[in-house]
Write a protein that holds these residues in place. Structure first.
Motif, mmCIF file in Angstrom:
data_model
loop_
_atom_site.group_PDB
_atom_site.id
_atom_site.type_symbol
_atom_site.label_atom_id
_atom_site.label_comp_id
_atom_site.label_asym_id
_atom_site.label_seq_id
_atom_site.Cartn_x
_atom_site.Cartn_y
_atom_site.Cartn_z
ATOM 1 N N GLN A 1 1.991 3.435 -11.450
ATOM 2 C CA GLN A 1 1.707 4.020 -10.142
ATOM 3 C C GLN A 1 0.394 4.800 -10.237
ATOM 4 O OE1 GLN A 1 3.540 3.564 -7.304
ATOM 5 N NE2 GLN A 1 4.695 2.120 -8.562
ATOM 6 N N ARG B 1 10.304 4.687 -12.689
ATOM 7 C CA ARG B 1 9.816 4.783 -11.315
ATOM 8 C C ARG B 1 8.328 5.086 -11.225
ATOM 9 N NH1 ARG B 1 12.277 8.808 -13.460
ATOM 10 N NH2 ARG B 1 11.886 10.994 -13.012
ATOM 11 N N TYR B 2 7.738 5.678 -12.255
ATOM 12 C CA TYR B 2 6.317 6.011 -12.221
ATOM 13 C C TYR B 2 5.440 5.015 -12.968
ATOM 14 C CZ TYR B 2 7.897 10.481 -10.375
ATOM 15 O OH TYR B 2 8.481 11.442 -9.595
ATOM 16 N N HIS C 1 0.286 8.536 -10.435
ATOM 17 C CA HIS C 1 0.984 9.181 -11.549
ATOM 18 C C HIS C 1 0.451 8.773 -12.914
ATOM 19 C CE1 HIS C 1 4.012 11.024 -9.013
ATOM 20 N NE2 HIS C 1 3.971 9.926 -8.304
ATOM 21 N N SER D 1 2.547 9.961 -16.143
ATOM 22 C CA SER D 1 3.563 8.907 -16.113
ATOM 23 C C SER D 1 4.668 9.076 -17.147
ATOM 24 C CB SER D 1 2.907 7.537 -16.271
ATOM 25 O OG SER D 1 2.231 7.446 -17.500
#
Length: 158
Positions: free
Chosen positions: A51, A47-48, A54, A58
């Protein structure tokens, strides 16, 4: 010898809203036997991954010694459950892990503080008990693969 006990790559956030409402259901396949890591981006499929908010956090690592027996990554939502390495003492250093496919360096940026969800997913009192030993947030410095099982681990100053 250090060992990677579990790996988690989850495409979804499960701890949203109020802890008392409980976590969202876990998708199939969150716990995996290997993860692919990309430098500066994180764990492919997590999910990270990639991003911007993040990038310096991460990849998360937690020491098995910090958790009660039988508690794993599904409860704490970190990416790597590691035994034999005091990860909470590594802030500001580079942790290198090699599970047989070449070294993966992780810049340990800061502690991963536990949240109130821990009282729900781990058990009452876990939020306070995990303060100071909730793992660390890292930036991957190399592309590579990590696998569950024995791992060569080393630490150097950043």
């Amino acid at each position: 010898m250090p060992e990677i006990l579990e790996l988690l790559a989850s495409p979804v956030h499960r701890f949203g809203g109020r802890p008392g409402d409980g976590p969202a259901p876990a998708p199939e396949g969150e716990l995996v036997s290997e993860v692919r890591i990309r430098a500066g981006l994180g764990i492919v499929g997590d999910r990270y991954f990639a991003q911007p908010a993040h990038r310096d956090a991460s990849v998360t690592v937690i020491a098995a010694a910090s958790l009660p027996a039988g508690v794993g990554l599904l409860a704490v939502r970190r990416n790597i459950l590691l035994s034999g390495v005091p990860v909470d003492d590594l802030v500001g250093q580079v942790l290198t892990l090699d599970s047989g496919d070449g070294p993966v360096r992780l810049m340990v940026n800061r502690k991963a503080h536990p949240c109130a969800w821990m009282d729900v997913t781990v058990g009452p009192g876990a939020w306070k008990a995990l303060r100071g030993k909730g793992g660390v947030r890292c930036t991957p410095l190399d592309d590579g693969t990590l696998r569950v099982g024995p791992v060569a681990a080393s630490v150097v100053a950043a």
